[in-house]
Motif scaffolding. Structure first.
Motif, PDB file in Angstrom:
ATOM      1  N   UNK A 122      -1.092  -4.331  -5.310  1.00  0.00           N
ATOM      2  CA  UNK A 122      -0.498  -3.011  -5.107  1.00  0.00           C
ATOM      3  C   UNK A 122      -1.603  -1.974  -5.116  1.00  0.00           C
ATOM      4  N   UNK A 123      -1.713  -1.225  -4.040  1.00  0.00           N
ATOM      5  CA  UNK A 123      -2.718  -0.164  -3.938  1.00  0.00           C
ATOM      6  C   UNK A 123      -2.020   1.178  -3.796  1.00  0.00           C
ATOM      7  N   UNK A 124      -2.330   2.085  -4.704  1.00  0.00           N
ATOM      8  CA  UNK A 124      -1.869   3.464  -4.582  1.00  0.00           C
ATOM      9  C   UNK A 124      -3.074   4.281  -4.129  1.00  0.00           C
ATOM     10  N   UNK A 125      -2.979   4.808  -2.913  1.00  0.00           N
ATOM     11  CA  UNK A 125      -4.124   5.448  -2.259  1.00  0.00           C
ATOM     12  C   UNK A 125      -4.055   6.960  -2.428  1.00  0.00           C
ATOM     13  N   UNK A 126      -5.150   7.537  -2.902  1.00  0.00           N
ATOM     14  CA  UNK A 126      -5.234   8.988  -3.089  1.00  0.00           C
ATOM     15  C   UNK A 126      -5.713   9.650  -1.810  1.00  0.00           C
ATOM     16  N   UNK A 127      -4.853  10.503  -1.264  1.00  0.00           N
ATOM     17  CA  UNK A 127      -5.161  11.323  -0.093  1.00  0.00           C
ATOM     18  C   UNK A 127      -4.711  12.752  -0.394  1.00  0.00           C
ATOM     19  N   UNK A 147       0.851  -1.192   0.000  1.00  0.00           N
ATOM     20  CA  UNK A 147       0.000   0.000   0.000  1.00  0.00           C
ATOM     21  C   UNK A 147       0.887   1.243   0.000  1.00  0.00           C
ATOM     22  N   UNK A 148       0.597   2.136  -0.946  1.00  0.00           N
ATOM     23  CA  UNK A 148       1.349   3.381  -1.083  1.00  0.00           C
ATOM     24  C   UNK A 148       0.407   4.548  -0.768  1.00  0.00           C
ATOM     25  N   UNK A 149       0.628   5.160   0.383  1.00  0.00           N
ATOM     26  CA  UNK A 149      -0.164   6.328   0.754  1.00  0.00           C
ATOM     27  C   UNK A 149       0.423   7.546   0.045  1.00  0.00           C
ATOM     28  N   UNK A 150      -0.392   8.220  -0.737  1.00  0.00           N
ATOM     29  CA  UNK A 150       0.088   9.388  -1.490  1.00  0.00           C
ATOM     30  C   UNK A 150      -0.758  10.602  -1.128  1.00  0.00           C
ATOM     31  N   UNK A 151      -0.094  11.722  -0.925  1.00  0.00           N
ATOM     32  CA  UNK A 151      -0.760  12.956  -0.513  1.00  0.00           C
ATOM     33  C   UNK A 151      -0.550  14.031  -1.583  1.00  0.00           C
ATOM     34  N   UNK A 152      -1.649  14.561  -2.097  1.00  0.00           N
ATOM     35  CA  UNK A 152      -1.611  15.589  -3.143  1.00  0.00           C
ATOM     36  C   UNK A 152      -1.899  16.972  -2.575  1.00  0.00           C
ATOM     37  N   UNK A 153      -1.462  17.988  -3.323  1.00  0.00           N
ATOM     38  CA  UNK A 153      -1.862  19.398  -3.148  1.00  0.00           C
ATOM     39  C   UNK A 153      -1.070  20.166  -2.099  1.00  0.00           C
ATOM     40  N   UNK A 154      -0.212  19.495  -1.325  1.00  0.00           N
ATOM     41  CA  UNK A 154       0.549  20.213  -0.303  1.00  0.00           C
ATOM     42  C   UNK A 154       1.767  20.896  -0.908  1.00  0.00           C
ATOM     43  N   UNK A 155       2.640  21.423  -0.045  1.00  0.00           N
ATOM     44  CA  UNK A 155       2.471  21.439   1.409  1.00  0.00           C
ATOM     45  C   UNK A 155       1.475  22.494   1.866  1.00  0.00           C
ATOM     46  N   UNK A 156       0.965  22.282   3.099  1.00  0.00           N
ATOM     47  CA  UNK A 156       0.010  23.210   3.682  1.00  0.00           C
ATOM     48  C   UNK A 156       0.196  23.192   5.189  1.00  0.00           C
ATOM     49  N   UNK A 157      -0.728  23.840   5.868  1.00  0.00           N
ATOM     50  CA  UNK A 157      -0.681  23.858   7.328  1.00  0.00           C
ATOM     51  C   UNK A 157      -0.919  22.474   7.920  1.00  0.00           C
ATOM     52  N   UNK A 158      -1.413  21.525   7.117  1.00  0.00           N
ATOM     53  CA  UNK A 158      -1.643  20.161   7.602  1.00  0.00           C
ATOM     54  C   UNK A 158      -0.470  19.216   7.347  1.00  0.00           C
ATOM     55  N   UNK A 159       0.488  19.635   6.548  1.00  0.00           N
ATOM     56  CA  UNK A 159       1.567  18.728   6.158  1.00  0.00           C
ATOM     57  C   UNK A 159       2.405  18.286   7.352  1.00  0.00           C
ATOM     58  N   UNK A 160       2.790  19.216   8.207  1.00  0.00           N
ATOM     59  CA  UNK A 160       3.586  18.849   9.373  1.00  0.00           C
ATOM     60  C   UNK A 160       2.825  17.893  10.293  1.00  0.00           C
ATOM     61  N   UNK A 161       1.506  18.084  10.407  1.00  0.00           N
ATOM     62  CA  UNK A 161       0.707  17.179  11.240  1.00  0.00           C
ATOM     63  C   UNK A 161       0.744  15.761  10.675  1.00  0.00           C
ATOM     64  N   UNK A 162       0.638  15.661   9.363  1.00  0.00           N
ATOM     65  CA  UNK A 162       0.687  14.349   8.713  1.00  0.00           C
ATOM     66  C   UNK A 162       2.071  13.729   8.863  1.00  0.00           C
ATOM     67  N   UNK A 163       3.096  14.535   8.695  1.00  0.00           N
ATOM     68  CA  UNK A 163       4.464  14.027   8.855  1.00  0.00           C
ATOM     69  C   UNK A 163       4.706  13.556  10.296  1.00  0.00           C
TER      70      UNK A 163
END
Length: 304
Positions: free
Chosen positions: A255-260, A100-116
């Motif tokens: 293989x799952x590429x997940x859109x987040x 499983x590949x977690x992928x995050x689009x559209x950042x960075x933002x004020x939420x990126x550090x929280x996710x990291x």
């Protein structure tokens, strides 16, 4: 003599009445003309304003705002229903250990550090497809993605569909801008790309093969996804629903590429992430960042 004077007076009075009537008619006509010109001017201005708004709307389908961002972002929710792509070779079989590949689009933002922070807590690595943001605000976020061991990829610089997909030259200019920003900020010469809206988007007026060929020339690889969390939609899913949306699909694939998304308005994604990681780990899934060894998941993989 008296009759003559009276006649003259009547003629003068008549001439005055006629003059007043003419003056009234002329004034009325002039006033009507001025009013007509004014109304036409206002209408012309409104038409021009509407045309401008329509041009802007054609460029940006939905706008998500981030008060610290200097760029306008486009929400992918208009394309919610086009991402159901099955690959027969990727269908899970009994005994498979899901990747499983977690992928995050559209950042960075004020939420990126929280996710990291959450990813760090679980010792999980992911992939961030980033856009162009103000380096004074988000320069450290770009760097932290790389320093924390995650994969950084390109998601266009502007994320403005109307601009990026207007022509091959426009796409190339935007590509080079986000590539150079990442290289100059992090030192990573990334070759991973995700099309805004995916390679199967229905927004581009230019054939996607134009852009795919350009990526091929640059030695870049584009990744779509085969599992969508639903956090790009206009529907307000709860964090629990986002986890359920992912888990019901990851069991289908090897293989799952997940859109987040890690835009500033994706608080539900942040809240869902710990539960999602735990649910995946309970299933025995390997949670990985995209690398050269990752199975390529693409919606459009044949250039026509």
């Amino acid at each position: 003599m008296e009759n003559v004077n009276e006649g003259l007076e009547r003629q003068r009075a008549k001439r005055k009445r006629v003059a007043r009537m003419k003056k009234f008619i002329v004034t009325t006509i002039l006033a009507f003309m001025v009013l007509t010109i004014t109304v036409m001017s206002v209408l012309c201005y409104q038409v021009l304003s509407l045309k401008k708004e329509l041009r802007e709307l054609s460029k940006q389908v939905y706008v998500s705002t981030d008060v610290a961002d200097s760029n306008e972002m486009v929400d992918d929710s208009v394309l919610d229903d086009v991402y159901k792509v099955d690959d027969i070779d990727n269908i899970a079989e009994e005994g498979d250990i899901p990747k499983v590949y977690l992928t995050f689009d559209d950042g960075p933002s004020s939420n990126t550090d929280k996710i990291l922070d959450i990813l760090d807590d679980y010792n999980v690595k992911a992939t961030f497809f980033v856009c162009g943001k103000d380096l004074e605000v988000y320069g450290d976020a770009y760097k932290r993605i790389v320093e924390d061991g995650h994969t950084i990829g390109m998601h266009s610089y502007s994320h403005s569909f109307g601009d990026i997909y207007s022509s091959g030259d426009a796409f190339a200019a935007d590509y080079n801008k986000i590539h150079d920003l990442i290289l100059n900020t992090t030192g990573v010469d990334t070759k991973y790309y995700r099309f805004p809206g995916g390679s199967s988007n229905k927004v581009s007026s230019t054939s996607m093969s134009t852009f795919i060929n350009y990526l091929n020339e640059q030695g870049a690889i584009y990744y779509d996804w085969n599992v969508a969390s639903g956090d790009a939609t206009s529907q307000a899913f709860s964090s629990e629903q986002l986890v359920d949306n992912v888990m019901k699909d990851v069991v289908k694939y090897k293989t799952s590429v997940v859109l987040l998304h890690d835009a500033s308005n994706k608080n539900a994604t942040v809240e869902a992430l710990p539960g999602l990681i735990e649910a995946l780990q309970e299933k025995g899934a390997m949670i990985l960042p995209i690398t050269d060894e990752t199975t390529i998941i693409q919606h459009v993989n044949v250039v026509q």
